[in-house]
Design an enzyme around this catalytic site. Structure first.
Site, short mmCIF file in Angstrom:
data_model
loop_
_atom_site.label_atom_id
_atom_site.label_comp_id
_atom_site.label_asym_id
_atom_site.label_seq_id
_atom_site.Cartn_x
_atom_site.Cartn_y
_atom_site.Cartn_z
N GLN A 59 0.84 -1.20 0.00
CA GLN A 59 0.00 0.00 0.00
C GLN A 59 0.88 1.25 0.00
O GLN A 59 1.97 1.26 0.58
CB GLN A 59 -0.96 -0.01 1.19
CG GLN A 59 -0.34 0.15 2.56
CD GLN A 59 -1.37 -0.03 3.67
OE1 GLN A 59 -2.02 -1.07 3.75
NE2 GLN A 59 -1.49 0.97 4.53
N GLU A 64 10.91 27.46 20.01
CA GLU A 64 11.33 27.69 21.39
C GLU A 64 12.79 28.16 21.44
O GLU A 64 13.68 27.35 21.55
CB GLU A 64 11.15 26.39 22.20
CG GLU A 64 9.73 25.86 22.19
CD GLU A 64 9.55 24.59 23.02
OE1 GLU A 64 10.37 24.36 23.95
OE2 GLU A 64 8.61 23.84 22.76
N TYR A 65 13.03 29.50 21.39
CA TYR A 65 12.06 30.60 21.38
C TYR A 65 12.60 31.68 20.47
O TYR A 65 13.82 31.85 20.39
CB TYR A 65 11.87 31.17 22.79
CG TYR A 65 11.24 30.19 23.74
CD1 TYR A 65 9.85 30.00 23.74
CD2 TYR A 65 12.02 29.43 24.59
CE1 TYR A 65 9.26 29.08 24.60
CE2 TYR A 65 11.44 28.51 25.44
CZ TYR A 65 10.07 28.33 25.44
OH TYR A 65 9.50 27.41 26.27
N TRP A 109 -0.49 18.97 26.43
CA TRP A 109 0.65 18.11 26.10
C TRP A 109 0.63 16.94 27.10
O TRP A 109 0.74 17.18 28.28
CB TRP A 109 1.96 18.89 26.25
CG TRP A 109 3.13 18.02 25.89
CD1 TRP A 109 3.81 17.18 26.73
CD2 TRP A 109 3.74 17.89 24.62
NE1 TRP A 109 4.81 16.53 26.05
CE2 TRP A 109 4.78 16.94 24.76
CE3 TRP A 109 3.49 18.46 23.37
CZ2 TRP A 109 5.59 16.58 23.68
CZ3 TRP A 109 4.30 18.08 22.31
CH2 TRP A 109 5.33 17.16 22.47
N GLY A 150 9.12 21.87 14.89
CA GLY A 150 10.05 22.47 15.84
C GLY A 150 10.10 21.70 17.14
O GLY A 150 10.60 20.59 17.20
N GLY A 151 9.56 22.32 18.21
CA GLY A 151 9.68 21.72 19.52
C GLY A 151 11.05 22.02 20.12
O GLY A 151 11.91 22.64 19.49
N THR A 178 1.47 27.11 29.19
CA THR A 178 1.32 27.45 30.61
C THR A 178 1.51 26.22 31.49
O THR A 178 0.63 25.79 32.24
CB THR A 178 -0.07 28.09 30.84
OG1 THR A 178 -1.08 27.30 30.19
CG2 THR A 178 -0.11 29.49 30.26
N TYR A 179 2.67 25.65 31.38
CA TYR A 179 3.12 24.53 32.21
C TYR A 179 4.64 24.58 32.22
O TYR A 179 5.24 25.42 31.53
CB TYR A 179 2.60 23.19 31.70
CG TYR A 179 2.57 23.03 30.19
CD1 TYR A 179 3.74 22.81 29.47
CD2 TYR A 179 1.38 23.12 29.47
CE1 TYR A 179 3.73 22.68 28.09
CE2 TYR A 179 1.36 23.00 28.09
CZ TYR A 179 2.53 22.78 27.41
OH TYR A 179 2.52 22.66 26.03
N ASP A 180 5.26 23.73 33.03
CA ASP A 180 6.73 23.73 33.17
C ASP A 180 7.27 25.05 33.70
O ASP A 180 8.41 25.43 33.40
CB ASP A 180 7.41 23.40 31.83
CG ASP A 180 7.22 21.96 31.42
OD1 ASP A 180 6.74 21.17 32.26
OD2 ASP A 180 7.56 21.62 30.27
#
Length: 416
Positions: A125, A194-195, A400, A151-152, A261-263
């Site tokens: 396939q 980032e960033y 996340w 990215g990340g 809005t974490y870490d």
């Protein structure tokens, strides 16, 4: 059996929008770079209303050690709750968008037991892997939209080169997202840089312009028929990462932002003080002022970014320390607590069982078990955050990431 590609609808929508714009007059339409509907007929068919978006990240690598497949998005009930999936991550290299893990994305053969529809892949396939599984998921949920996130933390270094020629970068991203082998998988692109302009004392106004130029080029190339979004910093401190880039200048080009809005706090500060990694508000003893979600949202809104273009971020995991004697936040530690894949971090589905919450602070939960101290969100604290999201008129919620939830989607159902 290969599931055939879904019928293309973007070209028809684009033609319909063009005809509408002629009939209504060009004066009613928004300028380039702003996604604005002038009548209900011009609104994208399945675009979620402001306030109702639920966006979850699906990690490409999670299909390896975590054995979290697209099928799990369906069997957990998460697919029925989601409005959008961000597929993470594509690479950014040589000034272009590129594949992350091509084998996981397009080549891995899924067994019948692993497949969304219970049908095994065949050797001949044309498309296998996660992308084919996402197509099968979209067949079950026609209103579900999928964005390819680039990215990340690992691959954000490539954006510096990409920003030198935004138009060429945007063209490469469009060509990859709309590759004919998987042209029906994705409904847009998500940028996780980032960033931008994180250059210390060398930051200047020209550097601040890099982000809006990049996002403007992406909007110009993808047009209004695709979604263009971005995950952005939550650092609201004076002179912090929000100030380093012109996020307000880029806002007209994006459908929405995902402020991370974490870490805010974690065991990278090995001796503490212990603090919840995703506080909604400030609290007495918080280690750093303005390191909480409400400060982030207030700062971004204060820049003129519409609330409807801001989603509230939630982590489906906890961060923790060990060597802790104090139950409440603010204790000292000796290092990161042991985690399944990385020390200092653990999925909610594990912590729920191994270290149940013992208290709440600033709209989130914490847990003390033995000498370990963890902070994470629970269905109860998510409910508090949803009340805040509604009070602020935010466009929705993102998180996340999907594999951190329980097998029956306990956290995502709390969002809904």
């Amino acid at each position: 059996m290969h599931v055939p590609h879904l019928p293309r609808t973007r070209s028809l929508r684009a033609l319909f929008s063009a005809l509408c714009s002629v009939a209504l007059g060009a004066g009613l339409l928004a300028g380039a770079g702003t996604a604005t509907a002038t009548t209900p007929a011009q609104a994208p068919a399945a675009q979620a209303a402001a306030g109702s978006k639920v966006v979850g990240y699906f990690t490409e690598w999670g299909t390896y050690d975590r054995k979290y497949y697209v099928k799990n998005v369906e069997t957990s009930g998460s697919a029925a709750e989601l409005t959008h999936i961000n597929y993470a991550f594509g690479n950014v290299t040589g000034g272009k968008c590129a594949m992350g893990d091509a084998y996981a994305a397009t080549d891995r053969a899924y067994t019948a037991a692993e497949s969304v529809d219970g049908t095994a892949d065949t050797w001949d396939q044309p498309l296998r892997g996660n992308f084919n599984q996402l197509l099968k998921l979209k067949q079950k949920h026609p209103d579900l939209k999928i964005l390819w996130s680039f990215g990340g933390w690992t691959w954000s270094g490539g954006f510096t080169e990409a920003a030198k020629d935004p138009a060429a970068f945007a063209q490469s991203c469009y060509d990859l997202v709309e590759n004919s082998k998987w042209a029906d998988v994705f409904d847009g692109i998500d940028i996780d840089w980032e960033y931008p302009n994180s250059c210390g004392l060398s930051c200047d106004e020209s550097g601040r312009d890099a982000f809006p130029k990049l996002m403007g080029a992406l909007r110009a190339k993808f047009g209004q028929d695709y979604l263009v979004t971005a995950a952005i910093t939550a650092d609201a401190t004076a002179g912090g990462k929000i100030d380093a880039a012109d996020y307000a200048g880029a806002a007209p080009y994006v459908d929405w932002y995902n402020p991370m809005t974490y870490d805010f706090f974690g065991a990278w500060d090995t001796t503490g003080p212990t603090a919840p990694h995703s506080p909604l508000t400030s609290y007495s003893g918080i280690p750093k002022a303005d390191y909480h979600s409400s400060a982030t949202i207030a700062k971004l809104k204060g820049l003129g970014i519409p609330a409807s273009k801001l989603l509230l971020g939630i982590g489906f995991y906890g961060r923790g320390w060990t060597g802790v004697t104090q139950s409440e936040p603010g204790g000292t530690a000796t290092g990161p607590a042991k985690g399944t894949y990385e020390n200092g971090i653990e999925d909610y589905k594990v912590l729920k069982q191994s270290c149940p919450a013992t208290g709440t602070v600033a709209g989130t939960a914490y847990a003390k078990c033995g000498s370990d101290w963890w902070s994470y969100d629970t269905p109860q604290t998510i409910a508090t955050k949803m009340s805040y999201k509604n009070e602020q008129g935010l466009g929705g919620t993102f998180f996340w990431e999907l594999s951190g939830d329980t097998g029956d989607g306990e956290l995502i159902k709390a969002i809904d």
